[in-house]
Design a protein around this motif. Structure first.
Motif, PDB file in Angstrom:
ATOM      1  N   SER A 242      24.945 -32.439 -18.580  1.00 32.83           N
ATOM      2  CA  SER A 242      26.049 -33.233 -19.112  1.00 32.83           C
ATOM      3  C   SER A 242      27.171 -32.318 -19.578  1.00 32.83           C
ATOM      4  O   SER A 242      26.931 -31.207 -20.067  1.00 32.83           O
ATOM      5  CB  SER A 242      25.572 -34.118 -20.266  1.00 32.83           C
ATOM      6  OG  SER A 242      25.098 -33.336 -21.342  1.00 32.83           O
TER       7      SER A 242
ATOM      8  N   VAL B 237      27.634 -36.595 -16.167  1.00 34.47           N
ATOM      9  CA  VAL B 237      26.271 -36.085 -16.042  1.00 34.47           C
ATOM     10  C   VAL B 237      26.065 -35.804 -14.560  1.00 34.47           C
ATOM     11  O   VAL B 237      26.189 -36.701 -13.718  1.00 34.47           O
ATOM     12  CB  VAL B 237      25.219 -37.090 -16.549  1.00 34.47           C
ATOM     13  CG1 VAL B 237      23.821 -36.543 -16.289  1.00 34.47           C
ATOM     14  CG2 VAL B 237      25.415 -37.377 -18.030  1.00 34.47           C
TER      15      VAL B 237
ATOM     16  N   ILE C 222      26.105 -37.357 -24.919  1.00 33.13           N
ATOM     17  CA  ILE C 222      26.758 -36.693 -23.787  1.00 33.13           C
ATOM     18  C   ILE C 222      28.065 -36.041 -24.218  1.00 33.13           C
ATOM     19  O   ILE C 222      28.388 -34.932 -23.801  1.00 33.13           O
ATOM     20  CB  ILE C 222      27.026 -37.722 -22.666  1.00 33.13           C
ATOM     21  CG1 ILE C 222      25.706 -38.322 -22.183  1.00 33.13           C
ATOM     22  CG2 ILE C 222      27.790 -37.086 -21.505  1.00 33.13           C
ATOM     23  CD1 ILE C 222      25.879 -39.552 -21.336  1.00 33.13           C
TER      24      ILE C 222
ATOM     25  N   TYR D 123      31.720 -40.951 -17.049  1.00 39.34           N
ATOM     26  CA  TYR D 123      32.006 -41.775 -18.230  1.00 39.34           C
ATOM     27  C   TYR D 123      33.516 -41.731 -18.430  1.00 39.34           C
ATOM     28  O   TYR D 123      34.081 -40.677 -18.733  1.00 39.34           O
ATOM     29  CB  TYR D 123      31.233 -41.253 -19.436  1.00 39.34           C
ATOM     30  CG  TYR D 123      29.747 -41.411 -19.242  1.00 39.34           C
ATOM     31  CD1 TYR D 123      29.083 -42.537 -19.716  1.00 39.34           C
ATOM     32  CD2 TYR D 123      29.025 -40.453 -18.529  1.00 39.34           C
ATOM     33  CE1 TYR D 123      27.715 -42.701 -19.497  1.00 39.34           C
ATOM     34  CE2 TYR D 123      27.665 -40.620 -18.310  1.00 39.34           C
ATOM     35  CZ  TYR D 123      27.027 -41.745 -18.801  1.00 39.34           C
ATOM     36  OH  TYR D 123      25.673 -41.912 -18.574  1.00 39.34           O
TER      37      TYR D 123
END
Length: 214
Positions: free
Chosen positions: A68, A56, A46, A5
């Motif tokens: 995570s 993750v 997360i 992310y």
């Protein structure tokens, strides 16, 4: 497989640098912080501090459920320990690496971040604040320059997670009102890392995820 992310910030680049260096398979999930995507409930599950990066890991070494992680320093340390790469195995080398990783997390990153804010983004330009953070950034560059005077990388002769943590913040030196020519050992180190193929690949993500506006 690792889900990353990510957004195109110094902290985001830290993790993509590691993943590219280690050759780990990963999928990028852009989190556009300019549009507030870091506050979406799914992301907060997360990364409860609503900051990128986060990961993750779908294949943690304990064989359990997907794991995570948030906080870039914690992610770098986790990945280094998982892969056995970019962190020394001996006691002293490991501590050297961790000291400089935490130096970036607690010093260079926050101070340079405030530098960026007050000089680039603040609606009101406050000379005192700008000078304070430009000067402190320069002091930290000086600390790094002295450290690199007699070694190839921050923790010694081998590239490590400490270098990966620090490099993306130095990459923004112009926005921080710094000149690399004033810090020759930092300049040499910076150019060495910039030329690494994994660094080139990591920064190519910018063009895919958040290309500069013309």
């Amino acid at each position: 497989m690792i889900d990353l992310y990510y957004w195109t910030t110094p902290n985001g680049h830290k993790v993509s640098l590691f993943l590219e260096e280690a050759g780990l398979p990963y999928t990028v999930h852009p989190i556009n912080i300019g549009q507030g995507e870091q506050f979406k409930p799914d992301f907060l599950k997360i990364a409860p501090n609503n900051r990128i990066p986060a990961i993750v890991d779908h294949t943690p070494t304990d064989g359990g459920a997907p794991l995570s992680l948030f906080e870039s320093g914690a992610i770098l340390l986790y990945l280094a320990e998982k892969t056995g790469q970019f962190i020394p195995r001996d006691l002293r080398g490991r501590q050297e690496t961790l000291q400089w990783l935490f130096w970036q997390m607690g010093g260079l990153g926050p101070m340079a971040g405030q530098n960026h804010h007050f000089s680039q983004f603040a609606a009101e330009k406050i000379p005192y604040a700008i000078k304070r953070y430009v000067d402190e950034t320069a002091r930290l560059y000086g600390v790094l320059d002295r450290r690199l005077a007699d070694r190839a990388f921050v923790a010694g002769e081998d590239y490590s997670i400490a270098d990966m943590a620090i490099y993306p913040w130095i990459a923004s030196y112009q926005r921080q009102s710094q000149r690399l020519e004033d810090f020759p050992h930092v300049q040499r180190w910076f150019n060495t890392i910039k030329a690494r193929p994994a660094t080139v690949r990591a920064y190519e993500l910018v063009q895919k995820v958040n290309p500069p506006q013309s």
